[in-house]
Scaffold this motif. Structure first.
Motif, mmCIF file in Angstrom:
data_model
loop_
_atom_site.group_PDB
_atom_site.id
_atom_site.type_symbol
_atom_site.label_atom_id
_atom_site.label_comp_id
_atom_site.label_asym_id
_atom_site.label_seq_id
_atom_site.Cartn_x
_atom_site.Cartn_y
_atom_site.Cartn_z
ATOM 1 N N ARG A 70 -40.744 31.620 -8.003
ATOM 2 C CA ARG A 70 -41.670 32.685 -9.580
ATOM 3 C C ARG A 70 -40.497 34.289 -9.845
ATOM 4 N N VAL A 71 -40.354 34.602 -10.813
ATOM 5 C CA VAL A 71 -39.863 35.771 -11.392
ATOM 6 C C VAL A 71 -40.155 36.771 -12.619
ATOM 7 N N GLU A 72 -40.982 37.681 -12.448
ATOM 8 C CA GLU A 72 -41.761 38.302 -13.674
ATOM 9 C C GLU A 72 -40.728 39.446 -13.825
ATOM 10 N N GLY A 73 -40.716 38.989 -15.543
ATOM 11 C CA GLY A 73 -39.864 40.165 -15.884
ATOM 12 C C GLY A 73 -39.818 40.555 -17.541
ATOM 13 N N VAL A 74 -39.069 41.474 -18.283
ATOM 14 C CA VAL A 74 -38.262 41.410 -19.558
ATOM 15 C C VAL A 74 -37.535 40.544 -20.349
ATOM 16 N N VAL A 75 -37.517 39.402 -20.683
ATOM 17 C CA VAL A 75 -36.708 39.091 -21.908
ATOM 18 C C VAL A 75 -35.442 39.916 -22.799
ATOM 19 N N ARG A 76 -34.709 39.731 -22.792
ATOM 20 C CA ARG A 76 -33.807 41.154 -23.060
ATOM 21 C C ARG A 76 -33.006 40.017 -23.799
ATOM 22 N N LYS A 77 -32.794 38.840 -24.047
ATOM 23 C CA LYS A 77 -31.303 38.683 -24.497
ATOM 24 C C LYS A 77 -32.511 36.773 -25.376
ATOM 25 N N ALA A 78 -32.304 35.925 -25.584
ATOM 26 C CA ALA A 78 -32.271 35.510 -25.834
ATOM 27 C C ALA A 78 -32.345 34.101 -26.852
ATOM 28 N N CYS A 79 -31.132 32.970 -26.813
ATOM 29 C CA CYS A 79 -30.584 32.489 -27.281
ATOM 30 C C CYS A 79 -30.967 32.187 -28.934
ATOM 31 N N GLN A 80 -30.258 32.725 -29.879
ATOM 32 C CA GLN A 80 -30.195 32.763 -31.165
ATOM 33 C C GLN A 80 -30.390 31.549 -31.550
ATOM 34 N N LYS A 81 -29.914 30.703 -31.365
ATOM 35 C CA LYS A 81 -29.759 29.254 -32.111
ATOM 36 C C LYS A 81 -30.759 28.594 -32.171
ATOM 37 N N LYS A 82 -31.166 27.731 -30.874
ATOM 38 C CA LYS A 82 -32.644 27.378 -30.475
ATOM 39 C C LYS A 82 -32.937 27.825 -29.407
ATOM 40 N N GLY A 83 -32.424 29.007 -29.016
ATOM 41 C CA GLY A 83 -33.730 29.069 -27.810
ATOM 42 C C GLY A 83 -33.648 28.185 -26.970
ATOM 43 N N CYS A 84 -32.181 28.207 -26.590
ATOM 44 C CA CYS A 84 -31.866 26.872 -25.339
ATOM 45 C C CYS A 84 -31.867 27.604 -23.547
ATOM 46 N N TRP A 85 -31.838 28.977 -24.395
ATOM 47 C CA TRP A 85 -31.527 30.110 -22.536
ATOM 48 C C TRP A 85 -32.219 31.711 -23.269
ATOM 49 N N MET A 86 -32.716 32.334 -22.522
ATOM 50 C CA MET A 86 -33.036 33.514 -22.560
ATOM 51 C C MET A 86 -32.616 34.189 -20.774
ATOM 52 N N GLU A 87 -32.191 35.976 -21.473
ATOM 53 C CA GLU A 87 -32.003 36.263 -20.298
ATOM 54 C C GLU A 87 -32.794 37.328 -19.675
ATOM 55 N N LEU A 88 -33.175 37.559 -18.803
ATOM 56 C CA LEU A 88 -34.508 38.620 -17.608
ATOM 57 C C LEU A 88 -33.668 39.385 -17.026
ATOM 58 N N ALA A 89 -34.006 41.278 -17.895
ATOM 59 C CA ALA A 89 -33.531 41.655 -17.138
ATOM 60 C C ALA A 89 -34.182 43.003 -17.049
ATOM 61 N N GLU A 90 -33.833 44.454 -16.550
ATOM 62 C CA GLU A 90 -35.016 45.716 -16.108
ATOM 63 C C GLU A 90 -34.011 46.673 -17.164
ATOM 64 N N GLY A 91 -33.376 46.059 -17.756
ATOM 65 C CA GLY A 91 -32.999 47.174 -18.682
ATOM 66 C C GLY A 91 -31.862 46.478 -19.808
ATOM 67 N N SER A 136 -40.449 40.198 -25.005
ATOM 68 C CA SER A 136 -41.737 39.702 -24.425
ATOM 69 C C SER A 136 -41.886 39.884 -22.890
ATOM 70 N N GLN A 137 -43.074 39.858 -22.323
ATOM 71 C CA GLN A 137 -43.132 39.595 -20.742
ATOM 72 C C GLN A 137 -43.014 38.093 -20.328
ATOM 73 N N ALA A 138 -42.147 37.284 -19.002
ATOM 74 C CA ALA A 138 -41.941 36.253 -19.732
ATOM 75 C C ALA A 138 -42.114 35.906 -17.701
ATOM 76 N N ARG A 139 -42.666 35.357 -16.737
ATOM 77 C CA ARG A 139 -43.352 34.891 -15.813
ATOM 78 C C ARG A 139 -42.231 33.318 -15.860
ATOM 79 N N VAL A 140 -41.416 33.272 -14.972
ATOM 80 C CA VAL A 140 -41.189 31.439 -14.964
ATOM 81 C C VAL A 140 -40.670 31.026 -13.599
ATOM 82 N N GLU A 141 -41.000 30.267 -13.349
ATOM 83 C CA GLU A 141 -40.870 29.553 -11.962
ATOM 84 C C GLU A 141 -39.341 28.655 -12.047
#
Length: 188
Positions: A93-114, A138-143
């Motif tokens: 389980r990882v928590e972080g801020v979503v830096r980017k997300a797929c702009q076409k359909k939301g099929c991926w997102m990127e968690l990063a510290e900056g 957004s804040q994300a919690r992912v498993e």
């Protein structure tokens, strides 16, 4: 015999006629439609229910996608990025801020510290769910299961064209830490 059939038919039909309401000729005139309404005029027959007084504001919501989080061992984003090989193949389980997300359909997102530097690309198990395209910030919690992948140049260019930062190893090859998520919670 004919009279009893008529009486039975009438008794059977009366409840349906009562449920049908008033005939069309007796119904009140229709209210103005959106096209004929004057600017600023409130539509009284709006099909949407009014917002309750105790409704939550736009911030503070939680959106769940995929499976409900099951309590996998927590790993910090910094730890995962520093030593991804120690967690490869494990569910974390990882928590972080979503830096980017797929702009076409939301099929991926990127968690990063900056805004700069490496991040963790989150994809979704069996392509079974997506996140909103406006998830950035957004804040994300992912498993999910950790993978360290070497990307093809074409895939790296594809991700970069969608706004992702793809880290490259000392040899110049694109590599990234991925998390194949079984469940995601987003909060604002």
């Amino acid at each position: 015999m004919k009279t009893s059939r008529t009486v039975l038919l009438t008794l059977f039909a009366l409840p349906f006629m009562a449920l049908a309401g008033t005939p069309a000729a007796q119904k009140p005139a229709a209210k103005p439609t959106e096209a004929t309404a004057k600017p600023g005029q409130v539509q009284e027959d709006c099909p949407h229910p009014p917002t309750p007084a105790d409704a939550k504001p736009a911030s503070g919501w939680t959106l769940t996608r995929g499976e409900v989080l099951k309590g996998a061992p927590a790993v910090t984003l910094a730890e995962l990025l520093a030593k991804p090989q120690t967690h490869e193949g494990q569910t974390v389980r990882v928590e972080g801020v979503v830096r980017k997300a797929c702009q076409k359909k939301g099929c991926w997102m990127e968690l990063a510290e900056g805004q700069k530097g490496a991040g963790v690309r989150v994809t979704f198990k069996d392509y079974g769910f997506f996140v909103p395209v406006d998830s950035a910030g957004s804040q994300a919690r992912v498993e999910g299961v950790v993978k360290v992948s070497e990307l093809s140049e074409d895939m790296a260019k594809h991700y970069e064209a969608e706004g992702a930062i793809v880290p490259r190893g000392a040899d110049g090859k694109p590599r990234e830490v991925q998390l194949v998520a079984s469940g995601v919670e987003l909060r604002r």
